[in-house]
Structure formats: structure tokens, C-alpha cells
Design a protein around this motif. Sequence first.
Motif, PDB file in Angstrom:
ATOM      1  N   UNK A  57       0.848  -1.194   0.000  1.00  0.00           N
ATOM      2  CA  UNK A  57       0.000   0.000   0.000  1.00  0.00           C
ATOM      3  C   UNK A  57       0.884   1.245   0.000  1.00  0.00           C
ATOM      4  N   UNK A  58       0.310   2.339  -0.475  1.00  0.00           N
ATOM      5  CA  UNK A  58       1.051   3.595  -0.623  1.00  0.00           C
ATOM      6  C   UNK A  58       0.242   4.760  -0.073  1.00  0.00           C
ATOM      7  N   UNK A  59       0.073   4.847   1.250  1.00  0.00           N
ATOM      8  CA  UNK A  59      -0.707   5.956   1.814  1.00  0.00           C
ATOM      9  C   UNK A  59      -0.080   7.315   1.544  1.00  0.00           C
ATOM     10  N   UNK A  60       1.223   7.356   1.338  1.00  0.00           N
ATOM     11  CA  UNK A  60       1.895   8.632   1.070  1.00  0.00           C
ATOM     12  C   UNK A  60       1.531   9.222  -0.291  1.00  0.00           C
ATOM     13  N   UNK A  61       0.847   8.435  -1.140  1.00  0.00           N
ATOM     14  CA  UNK A  61       0.486   8.936  -2.467  1.00  0.00           C
ATOM     15  C   UNK A  61      -0.889   9.596  -2.511  1.00  0.00           C
ATOM     16  N   UNK A  62      -1.622   9.548  -1.417  1.00  0.00           N
ATOM     17  CA  UNK A  62      -2.900  10.271  -1.369  1.00  0.00           C
ATOM     18  C   UNK A  62      -2.589  11.766  -1.470  1.00  0.00           C
TER      19      UNK A  62
ATOM     20  N   UNK B 222      -7.797   7.860  -2.552  1.00  0.00           N
ATOM     21  CA  UNK B 222      -7.796   6.708  -1.660  1.00  0.00           C
ATOM     22  C   UNK B 222      -6.412   6.085  -1.682  1.00  0.00           C
ATOM     23  N   UNK B 223      -6.005   5.472  -0.595  1.00  0.00           N
ATOM     24  CA  UNK B 223      -4.702   4.808  -0.541  1.00  0.00           C
ATOM     25  C   UNK B 223      -4.662   3.676  -1.563  1.00  0.00           C
ATOM     26  N   UNK B 224      -3.725   3.734  -2.513  1.00  0.00           N
ATOM     27  CA  UNK B 224      -3.577   2.627  -3.462  1.00  0.00           C
ATOM     28  C   UNK B 224      -3.074   1.366  -2.739  1.00  0.00           C
TER      29      UNK B 224
END
Length: 77
Positions: free
Chosen positions: A17-22, A72-74
Motif C-alpha cells: 500500500x502507498x498511503x503517502x500517495x494520497x 484513496x490509498x492505493x
Amino acid sequence: MSIFLHFINSWRTNKSSWPELVWVQGEVAVETIERENPSLNAIIVPEGSSVITNVDCSRVWVWVNAQNIVKKTPVVG
């Protein structure tokens, strides 16, 4: 390699997951995900769109708003 083994290997060695990309541009998110894990296929999806609901451990939906900003987090799947 089976999808299960692909997922396990990916999970052990790479992010899922990539929460930093939101809040970043959709194209930047796709490039980042595919650079960090070249075995993944990141796909931009506009909010409100329908997508296939099967689990695919080589796919990441990148949900974007009308301004092409990730909302949304990818996550892998």
C-alpha cells in the motif's frame, strides 16, 4: 509462478500500500508504484467508476478525483 506465490514474494519484499500517495497527481502515483515494484500494474481509475471486483495481486487501482488527484490509498489487489 502462481498468483499466491507472487503475492507472498511481493508482500515479503515490497510494499502493498502507498498511503503517502494520497493527494498527489495520479500519474505520479502510477510511476511511483511501478518503479517501486515493477511486477505491478498500477491503473488510474476516476472516482465513481466501476471496476472488476476480483482480487489480482499484480494490480493496483489508483482512484483519482476530477482534478486527477489520488483520493484513496492505493493497495495491491
